[in-house]
Design a protein around this motif. Structure first.
Motif, PDB file in Angstrom:
ATOM      1  N   THR A 176       7.188   4.636 -24.558  1.00  0.00           N
ATOM      2  CA  THR A 176       8.587   4.858 -24.195  1.00  0.00           C
ATOM      3  C   THR A 176       8.710   4.913 -22.675  1.00  0.00           C
ATOM      4  O   THR A 176       7.706   4.923 -21.949  1.00  0.00           O
ATOM      5  N   ALA A 177       9.946   4.991 -22.204  1.00  0.00           N
ATOM      6  CA  ALA A 177      10.178   5.120 -20.764  1.00  0.00           C
ATOM      7  C   ALA A 177       9.542   6.403 -20.226  1.00  0.00           C
ATOM      8  O   ALA A 177       9.002   6.423 -19.116  1.00  0.00           O
ATOM      9  N   GLU A 178       9.588   7.458 -21.022  1.00  0.00           N
ATOM     10  CA  GLU A 178       8.995   8.728 -20.586  1.00  0.00           C
ATOM     11  C   GLU A 178       7.473   8.630 -20.570  1.00  0.00           C
ATOM     12  O   GLU A 178       6.810   9.185 -19.678  1.00  0.00           O
ATOM     13  N   ASP A 179       6.892   7.921 -21.555  1.00  0.00           N
ATOM     14  CA  ASP A 179       5.442   7.685 -21.534  1.00  0.00           C
ATOM     15  C   ASP A 179       5.040   6.958 -20.259  1.00  0.00           C
ATOM     16  O   ASP A 179       4.031   7.285 -19.625  1.00  0.00           O
ATOM     17  N   LEU A 180       5.830   5.957 -19.901  1.00  0.00           N
ATOM     18  CA  LEU A 180       5.540   5.190 -18.698  1.00  0.00           C
ATOM     19  C   LEU A 180       5.615   6.074 -17.460  1.00  0.00           C
ATOM     20  O   LEU A 180       4.733   6.006 -16.590  1.00  0.00           O
ATOM     21  N   ARG A 181       6.655   6.894 -17.386  1.00  0.00           N
ATOM     22  CA  ARG A 181       6.802   7.761 -16.222  1.00  0.00           C
ATOM     23  C   ARG A 181       5.615   8.706 -16.088  1.00  0.00           C
ATOM     24  O   ARG A 181       5.073   8.899 -14.993  1.00  0.00           O
ATOM     25  N   GLU A 187       8.776  -4.102 -17.013  1.00  0.00           N
ATOM     26  CA  GLU A 187       9.965  -3.789 -16.213  1.00  0.00           C
ATOM     27  C   GLU A 187       9.579  -3.104 -14.902  1.00  0.00           C
ATOM     28  O   GLU A 187      10.153  -3.381 -13.838  1.00  0.00           O
ATOM     29  N   LEU A 188       8.603  -2.209 -14.969  1.00  0.00           N
ATOM     30  CA  LEU A 188       8.142  -1.532 -13.752  1.00  0.00           C
ATOM     31  C   LEU A 188       7.534  -2.534 -12.779  1.00  0.00           C
ATOM     32  O   LEU A 188       7.830  -2.518 -11.576  1.00  0.00           O
ATOM     33  N   LEU A 189       6.682  -3.421 -13.296  1.00  0.00           N
ATOM     34  CA  LEU A 189       6.043  -4.404 -12.426  1.00  0.00           C
ATOM     35  C   LEU A 189       7.069  -5.353 -11.817  1.00  0.00           C
ATOM     36  O   LEU A 189       6.937  -5.760 -10.657  1.00  0.00           O
ATOM     37  N   ALA A 190       8.107  -5.690 -12.583  1.00  0.00           N
ATOM     38  CA  ALA A 190       9.155  -6.569 -12.063  1.00  0.00           C
ATOM     39  C   ALA A 190       9.920  -5.878 -10.940  1.00  0.00           C
ATOM     40  O   ALA A 190      10.241  -6.501  -9.909  1.00  0.00           O
ATOM     41  N   ALA A 191      10.211  -4.586 -11.097  1.00  0.00           N
ATOM     42  CA  ALA A 191      10.915  -3.838 -10.053  1.00  0.00           C
ATOM     43  C   ALA A 191      10.036  -3.693  -8.815  1.00  0.00           C
ATOM     44  O   ALA A 191      10.508  -3.820  -7.671  1.00  0.00           O
ATOM     45  N   PHE A 192       8.764  -3.428  -9.021  1.00  0.00           N
ATOM     46  CA  PHE A 192       7.791  -3.318  -7.929  1.00  0.00           C
ATOM     47  C   PHE A 192       7.723  -4.644  -7.163  1.00  0.00           C
ATOM     48  O   PHE A 192       7.762  -4.683  -5.923  1.00  0.00           O
ATOM     49  N   ASP A 193       7.661  -5.724  -7.916  1.00  0.00           N
ATOM     50  CA  ASP A 193       7.583  -7.060  -7.321  1.00  0.00           C
ATOM     51  C   ASP A 193       8.847  -7.379  -6.521  1.00  0.00           C
ATOM     52  O   ASP A 193       8.771  -7.928  -5.411  1.00  0.00           O
ATOM     53  N   GLY A 228      18.166   0.286  -9.608  1.00  0.00           N
ATOM     54  CA  GLY A 228      18.562   0.129 -10.999  1.00  0.00           C
ATOM     55  C   GLY A 228      18.091   1.288 -11.848  1.00  0.00           C
ATOM     56  O   GLY A 228      17.581   2.292 -11.357  1.00  0.00           O
ATOM     57  N   ARG A 229      18.231   1.123 -13.154  1.00  0.00           N
ATOM     58  CA  ARG A 229      17.824   2.193 -14.065  1.00  0.00           C
ATOM     59  C   ARG A 229      16.308   2.307 -14.097  1.00  0.00           C
ATOM     60  O   ARG A 229      15.595   1.342 -13.795  1.00  0.00           O
ATOM     61  N   PRO A 230      15.784   3.482 -14.452  1.00  0.00           N
ATOM     62  CA  PRO A 230      14.330   3.645 -14.521  1.00  0.00           C
ATOM     63  C   PRO A 230      13.712   2.632 -15.482  1.00  0.00           C
ATOM     64  O   PRO A 230      14.284   2.349 -16.550  1.00  0.00           O
ATOM     65  N   PRO A 231      12.586   2.065 -15.151  1.00  0.00           N
ATOM     66  CA  PRO A 231      11.966   1.060 -16.028  1.00  0.00           C
ATOM     67  C   PRO A 231      11.571   1.662 -17.369  1.00  0.00           C
ATOM     68  O   PRO A 231      11.076   2.783 -17.441  1.00  0.00           O
ATOM     69  N   GLY A 232      11.785   0.876 -18.433  1.00  0.00           N
ATOM     70  CA  GLY A 232      11.472   1.352 -19.774  1.00  0.00           C
ATOM     71  C   GLY A 232      10.159   0.830 -20.316  1.00  0.00           C
ATOM     72  O   GLY A 232       9.739   1.209 -21.408  1.00  0.00           O
ATOM     73  N   SER A 233       9.515  -0.048 -19.563  1.00  0.00           N
ATOM     74  CA  SER A 233       8.246  -0.631 -20.007  1.00  0.00           C
ATOM     75  C   SER A 233       7.431  -1.021 -18.783  1.00  0.00           C
ATOM     76  O   SER A 233       7.953  -1.103 -17.663  1.00  0.00           O
ATOM     77  N   LEU A 234       6.150  -1.284 -19.004  1.00  0.00           N
ATOM     78  CA  LEU A 234       5.290  -1.692 -17.899  1.00  0.00           C
ATOM     79  C   LEU A 234       5.764  -3.000 -17.265  1.00  0.00           C
ATOM     80  O   LEU A 234       5.817  -3.103 -16.034  1.00  0.00           O
ATOM     81  N   LEU A 261       0.829  -1.203   0.000  1.00  0.00           N
ATOM     82  CA  LEU A 261       0.000   0.000   0.000  1.00  0.00           C
ATOM     83  C   LEU A 261       0.867   1.257   0.000  1.00  0.00           C
ATOM     84  O   LEU A 261       0.555   2.253  -0.682  1.00  0.00           O
ATOM     85  N   TRP A 262       1.971   1.219   0.727  1.00  0.00           N
ATOM     86  CA  TRP A 262       2.912   2.337   0.775  1.00  0.00           C
ATOM     87  C   TRP A 262       3.466   2.645  -0.620  1.00  0.00           C
ATOM     88  O   TRP A 262       3.538   3.806  -1.041  1.00  0.00           O
ATOM     89  N   LEU A 263       3.847   1.597  -1.358  1.00  0.00           N
ATOM     90  CA  LEU A 263       4.378   1.806  -2.702  1.00  0.00           C
ATOM     91  C   LEU A 263       3.321   2.356  -3.652  1.00  0.00           C
ATOM     92  O   LEU A 263       3.626   3.172  -4.529  1.00  0.00           O
ATOM     93  N   LEU A 264       2.079   1.930  -3.483  1.00  0.00           N
ATOM     94  CA  LEU A 264       1.014   2.467  -4.330  1.00  0.00           C
ATOM     95  C   LEU A 264       0.774   3.948  -4.065  1.00  0.00           C
ATOM     96  O   LEU A 264       0.361   4.688  -4.958  1.00  0.00           O
ATOM     97  N   VAL A 265       1.049   4.386  -2.840  1.00  0.00           N
ATOM     98  CA  VAL A 265       0.944   5.808  -2.513  1.00  0.00           C
ATOM     99  C   VAL A 265       2.137   6.576  -3.061  1.00  0.00           C
ATOM    100  O   VAL A 265       1.990   7.630  -3.703  1.00  0.00           O
ATOM    101  N   ARG A 266       3.333   6.067  -2.829  1.00  0.00           N
ATOM    102  CA  ARG A 266       4.551   6.835  -3.056  1.00  0.00           C
ATOM    103  C   ARG A 266       5.108   6.736  -4.478  1.00  0.00           C
ATOM    104  O   ARG A 266       5.752   7.673  -4.955  1.00  0.00           O
ATOM    105  N   LEU A 267       4.895   5.617  -5.155  1.00  0.00           N
ATOM    106  CA  LEU A 267       5.461   5.467  -6.498  1.00  0.00           C
ATOM    107  C   LEU A 267       4.967   6.552  -7.462  1.00  0.00           C
ATOM    108  O   LEU A 267       5.784   7.169  -8.170  1.00  0.00           O
ATOM    109  N   PRO A 268       3.673   6.849  -7.532  1.00  0.00           N
ATOM    110  CA  PRO A 268       3.234   7.927  -8.423  1.00  0.00           C
ATOM    111  C   PRO A 268       3.821   9.283  -8.045  1.00  0.00           C
ATOM    112  O   PRO A 268       4.121  10.108  -8.926  1.00  0.00           O
ATOM    113  N   GLN A 269       3.990   9.541  -6.745  1.00  0.00           N
ATOM    114  CA  GLN A 269       4.590  10.801  -6.317  1.00  0.00           C
ATOM    115  C   GLN A 269       6.047  10.890  -6.755  1.00  0.00           C
ATOM    116  O   GLN A 269       6.512  11.951  -7.185  1.00  0.00           O
TER     117      GLN A 269
END
Length: 262
Positions: free
Chosen positions: A141-146, A91-97, A83-89, A57-65
């Motif tokens: 792109t990575a920027e679209d994801l961000r 990759e983001l989910l894997a880092a979150f996990d 690691g480096r910023p995720p370039g795709s969804l 729940l903490w990550l769901l609050v803070r990640l968008p911020q």
């Protein structure tokens, strides 16, 4: 999911009745709804003590911020998404996990299967919320994801995330008990005569969880709006833990009020 890998869920005296209805040919009646509901309410009461539930729940609050700040990389690292910023969804989910998995490992004896379900519920909630916000006419792109992640930082977007997270969590708790008996549930003389019946039952459980968790939307929106946007508070995990205690109790009350409904 390895049901015993992280330890046992709290025992529930109504579980045998749930299984009996499904295996002995009874139909999903109001009594079954009552008992399924009690399983979800009991799990919520224990979940707020699980470190992975709070971290999710903490990550769901803070990640968008973090995604909306100028120091995105540093913000991700501070949240455990290294690691480096995720370039795709994916990759983001894997880092979150991975961030949640590290919390599971640190918790050791304090982690339970409720934490594993919270982890999966958070991943589902994040993916479901982000997918419609990503471009469909070109490869994101990575920027679209961000930008898409940053768009979830509003109070209304968090209300949607919080509802999805709690709904998916209760849904997984219910199926924790049911799915292990799936091979015994299907047959001519049983409640579920085909895989279509199983799908219909699963859909009914999902709708039940979605509708019950609607109660959280206003509370989650007002909580973030007041604390972060109005008061400018730097939210801590203790703040999220207190939020979870209130939100879980609201959902437990709503589930209780829905007992016996279809």
């Amino acid at each position: 999911m390895g049901h015993q890998r992280l330890g046992k869920l709290p025992a529930h005296r109504l579980l045998p009745e749930i299984v009996r209805y499904l295996l002995d040919g009874g139909t999903p009646t109001a009594d079954l709804v009552d008992q399924v509901t009690e399983v979800g309410r009991d799990a919520l009461r224990h979940a707020v003590k699980d470190p992975v539930f709070i971290e999710a729940l903490w990550l769901l609050v803070r990640l968008p911020q973090a995604a909306g700040s100028s120091a995105f990389v540093d913000g991700l690292a501070a949240l455990g998404l290294k690691g480096r910023p995720p370039g795709s969804l994916p990759e983001l989910l894997a880092a979150f996990d991975s961030a949640l998995e590290r919390v599971q490992r640190r918790a050791a004896g304090g982690a339970t299967d409720l934490g594993e379900m919270a982890r999966q519920a958070a991943l589902s909630a994040l993916a479901e919320a982000l997918q419609p916000r990503l471009p469909v006419l070109w490869q994101p792109t990575a920027e679209d994801l961000r930008h898409s992640v940053a768009s979830l930082r509003s109070a209304d977007a968090f209300a949607d995330l919080a509802q999805r997270f709690h709904s998916r969590f209760v849904d997984r708790v219910i199926h924790y008990f049911i799915d292990r008996n799936l091979h015994r549930m299907i047959g001519p003389e049983r409640a579920t005569k085909s895989l279509n019946d199983v799908e219909a039952f699963n859909g009914a459980i999902r709708r039940h969880c979605d509708e019950a968790s609607l109660i959280m939307r206003a509370f989650a929106r007002d909580w973030l709006g007041k604390n972060f946007y109005r008061d400018g508070k730097a939210l801590t995990q203790d703040d999220v833990r207190r939020f979870a205690s209130y939100s879980v109790e609201k959902l437990r009350i709503e589930l209780a009020q829905r007992k016996g409904t279809s």
